[in-house]
Design an enzyme around this catalytic site. Structure first.
Site, PDB file in Angstrom:
ATOM      1  N   GLY A   1     -33.461  63.537  51.035  1.00 27.79           N
ATOM      2  CA  GLY A   1     -33.762  63.708  49.649  1.00 27.79           C
ATOM      3  C   GLY A   1     -35.120  64.568  49.448  1.00 27.79           C
TER       4      GLY A   1
ATOM      5  NE  ARG B   1     -28.981  61.785  51.463  1.00 26.13           N
ATOM      6  CZ  ARG B   1     -30.229  61.285  51.160  1.00 26.13           C
ATOM      7  NH1 ARG B   1     -30.841  60.947  52.280  1.00 26.13           N
ATOM      8  NH2 ARG B   1     -30.742  61.380  50.144  1.00 26.13           N
TER       9      ARG B   1
ATOM     10  CG  ASP C   1     -37.255  54.121  56.848  1.00 26.96           C
ATOM     11  OD1 ASP C   1     -38.260  53.525  57.468  1.00 26.96           O
ATOM     12  OD2 ASP C   1     -36.162  53.735  57.379  1.00 26.96           O
TER      13      ASP C   1
ATOM     14  CB  THR D   1     -39.445  59.795  50.093  1.00 25.30           C
ATOM     15  OG1 THR D   1     -38.684  58.891  49.375  1.00 25.30           O
ATOM     16  CG2 THR D   1     -40.666  58.967  50.700  1.00 25.30           C
TER      17      THR D   1
ATOM     18  CG  ASP E   1     -37.007  56.394  46.675  1.00 27.68           C
ATOM     19  OD1 ASP E   1     -36.915  56.790  45.515  1.00 27.68           O
ATOM     20  OD2 ASP E   1     -36.096  56.519  47.240  1.00 27.68           O
TER      21      ASP E   1
ATOM     22  CG  ASP F   1     -38.659  54.368  50.683  1.00 28.63           C
ATOM     23  OD1 ASP F   1     -39.485  55.538  51.012  1.00 28.63           O
ATOM     24  OD2 ASP F   1     -37.425  54.261  50.528  1.00 28.63           O
TER      25      ASP F   1
ATOM     26  NE  ARG G   1     -30.882  54.686  47.417  1.00 29.49           N
ATOM     27  CZ  ARG G   1     -30.325  55.647  48.426  1.00 29.49           C
ATOM     28  NH1 ARG G   1     -28.957  55.413  48.868  1.00 29.49           N
ATOM     29  NH2 ARG G   1     -31.291  56.280  49.225  1.00 29.49           N
TER      30      ARG G   1
END
Length: 320
Positions: A11, A72, A103, A125, A127, A129, A171
């Site tokens: 992303g 992707r 990740d 990213t 996120d 995360d 997510r």
């Protein structure tokens, strides 16, 4: 080492262009040839590679997205894909690779590093995360985008005396919801890491209304365990109040990167080039206590992101 490559994968996130710019210009300054790889690992497999110069990355610092494009790649995840990627890199004489992504992207880099390619990973990213770094490139911009939306939604929610559920990305990691909910004055925040009670949320909405509060804002991370539409339906049923849903979706990924994201991306990119020029082992760039730090790539990816429970509790305290 005389030739390196740079790619963006997964992303997109605001600040990726700033990172690419830093890699290219710092690389050239260090006497390296820098090659841009388009469309991430998918483009690598197809040989979509060209040399970049200083002008190639002019006027991109302020732009969201990524000039290298991103995609992707399922092909890359196969043994044949990895072998193909290694072959393409060697064909172009690329000895070191800077990978900007989340990740999954950095794990792909780890696989390449085990085949002898020097890999520097940058945490790109929204996120937030990745467990090894304080913050990721793009997170600050995404949270500020959500905050701006919350402010605008609050105006109309107040005018119509309604409850609004705002769905944000996340997510597996609830940091976007947590930080934007805290700074945006949300009545409740739902995140993947902590189970929330819809009954408790509904009770808080009613108690606030009884005290004269005209509206309520609920921030729901997409991976919280309850769909946003189901949450809206339950709040409507249990409180009897007009409740609406706003899904911010990909709005969170775009936009001009903030000062924090531009700076983080630039410093991480410069650090990555410095380590490649020194022929360091593969590393993951990030921050520890606000300091740009290079972590062992494999060890970095083993670290899990822990939610800040104190911030989560603070949302509850401040929303009463």
């Amino acid at each position: 080492m005389r030739r390196i490559g740079v790619l963006t994968s997964g992303g997109d996130s605001p600040g990726m262009n700033a990172a690419v710019r830093a890699v290219v210009r710092c690389g050239i300054d260090a006497g390296l040839e820098v090659y841009g790889i388009y469309r991430g690992y998918e483009g690598l497999l197809d040989g979509e590679i060209e040399e970049l110069d200083r002008r190639s990355v002019g006027d991109i610092l302020h732009r969201g997205g990524t000039i290298l494009k991103t995609a992707r790649s399922e092909r890359f995840k196969t043994p044949e894909g990895l072998e193909r990627a290694e072959t393409v890199l060697k064909t172009f004489g690329i000895e070191g690779l800077v990978i900007i992504g989340g990740d999954g992207s950095l794990r792909g880099g780890l696989d390449l590093s085990k085949r002898g390619i020097k890999v520097m990973g940058l945490p790109g990213t929204i996120d937030n995360d990745l467990g090894y770094t304080d913050f990721t490139i793009g997170f600050d911009t995404a949270v500020n985008t959500v905050l701006e939306a919350i402010s605008k939604i609050r105006d109309t929610s107040s005018s119509h005396e309604r409850t609004t559920v705002i769905e944000v990305m996340g997510r597996r990691c609830g940091d976007i919801a947590l930080y934007s909910g805290l700074a945006g004055g949300a009545e409740a925040v739902l995140i993947p890491e902590i189970k929330s009670s819809v009954n408790d949320i509904c009770m808080k909405i009613l108690m606030s209304a009884n005290k004269g509060k005209e509206h309520s804002i609920i921030v729901n991370a997409e991976g919280s365990g309850i769909s946003s539409q189901e949450l809206v339906d339950q709040i409507t049923e249990k409180t009897g109040r007009d409740t609406r849903l706003v899904v911010l979706s990909y709005l969170q990924r775009g936009g001009t990167p903030t000062l924090s994201d531009r700076t983080l991306a630039t410093l991480c990119g410069a650090k990555a080039v410095k380590l490649l020029a020194e022929e360091s082992d593969s590393r993951a760039m990030g921050t520890a206590g606000g300091i740009i730090t290079a972590f062992d790539l494999e060890e970095a990816l083993e670290q899990k992101r822990e939610i800040d429970s104190e911030l989560y509790d603070l949302v509850e305290v401040l929303s009463k």
